[in-house]
Design a protein around this motif. Structure first.
Motif, PDB file in Angstrom:
ATOM      1  N   LEU A 270       0.901  -1.029   0.002  1.00 37.35           N
ATOM      2  CA  LEU A 270      -0.005   0.060   0.037  1.00 37.35           C
ATOM      3  C   LEU A 270       0.782   1.194  -0.276  1.00 37.35           C
ATOM      4  N   HIS A 271       2.011   1.303   0.790  1.00 33.69           N
ATOM      5  CA  HIS A 271       2.916   2.358   0.737  1.00 33.69           C
ATOM      6  C   HIS A 271       3.601   2.423  -0.471  1.00 33.69           C
ATOM      7  N   LEU A 272       4.013   1.515  -1.071  1.00 33.74           N
ATOM      8  CA  LEU A 272       4.701   1.669  -2.496  1.00 33.74           C
ATOM      9  C   LEU A 272       3.621   2.105  -3.568  1.00 33.74           C
TER      10      LEU A 272
ATOM     11  N   ASN B 182       1.705   6.493  -7.002  1.00 32.20           N
ATOM     12  CA  ASN B 182       0.548   7.477  -7.522  1.00 32.20           C
ATOM     13  C   ASN B 182       1.216   8.796  -7.452  1.00 32.20           C
ATOM     14  N   GLN B 183       1.594   9.118  -6.274  1.00 33.27           N
ATOM     15  CA  GLN B 183       2.405  10.479  -6.046  1.00 33.27           C
ATOM     16  C   GLN B 183       3.501  10.945  -7.039  1.00 33.27           C
TER      17      GLN B 183
ATOM     18  N   GLN C 188       3.527  13.875  -9.994  1.00 32.89           N
ATOM     19  CA  GLN C 188       4.688  14.948 -10.086  1.00 32.89           C
ATOM     20  C   GLN C 188       5.232  14.639 -11.604  1.00 32.89           C
ATOM     21  N   ILE C 189       5.253  13.535 -12.212  1.00 28.73           N
ATOM     22  CA  ILE C 189       5.512  13.332 -13.609  1.00 28.73           C
ATOM     23  C   ILE C 189       4.618  14.060 -14.615  1.00 28.73           C
ATOM     24  N   SER C 190       3.241  13.711 -14.097  1.00 29.41           N
ATOM     25  CA  SER C 190       2.311  14.416 -14.995  1.00 29.41           C
ATOM     26  C   SER C 190       2.434  16.096 -15.223  1.00 29.41           C
ATOM     27  N   ALA C 191       2.663  16.687 -13.822  1.00 27.81           N
ATOM     28  CA  ALA C 191       2.676  17.923 -13.608  1.00 27.81           C
ATOM     29  C   ALA C 191       4.052  18.543 -14.231  1.00 27.81           C
TER      30      ALA C 191
END
Length: 108
Positions: A36-38, A43-44, A48-51
């Motif tokens: 779940l942490h991974l 997702n985070q 960041q990549i899309s931004a």
């Protein structure tokens, strides 16, 4: 005597089994929490990549505009037209008349 020995053996096996089940359950829970942490980290990072891609596109557009302006400024005809338009300069035979913020060029 044999019954007590069997009971002790069964009791040991039951205790061992309980410990083994507890240890494996703990390891499975730790593994699930790690997954779940991974997933949240992934997702985070994807956000960041899309931004960053959006920002890169904006910078690329700006870069393209600036390269076009640089190319245009190297051309003397464009530079002369730009100076005449922005700074109200004129050729010797032309006069600018500014009326209601409209630029009208009159050849004399």
């Amino acid at each position: 005597m044999q019954k007590q020995a069997r009971r002790k053996i069964k009791e040991r096996h039951r205790i061992r089994r309980s410990w083994i089940i507890a240890i494996f359950s703990f390891l499975i829970i730790i593994g699930c929490l790690n997954l779940l942490h991974l997933k949240s980290k992934t997702n985070q990072l994807n956000q960041q990549i899309s931004a960053s891609k959006i920002k890169l596109d904006q910078v690329d557009k700006t870069n393209t505009k600036l390269k076009t302006q640089e190319k245009n400024l190297k051309e003397t005809d464009y530079l002369e037209k730009w100076i005449r338009y922005k700074l109200y300069y004129s050729k010797r035979e032309n006069k600018f008349i500014i009326f209601l913020n409209l630029r009208i060029m009159i050849k004399l």
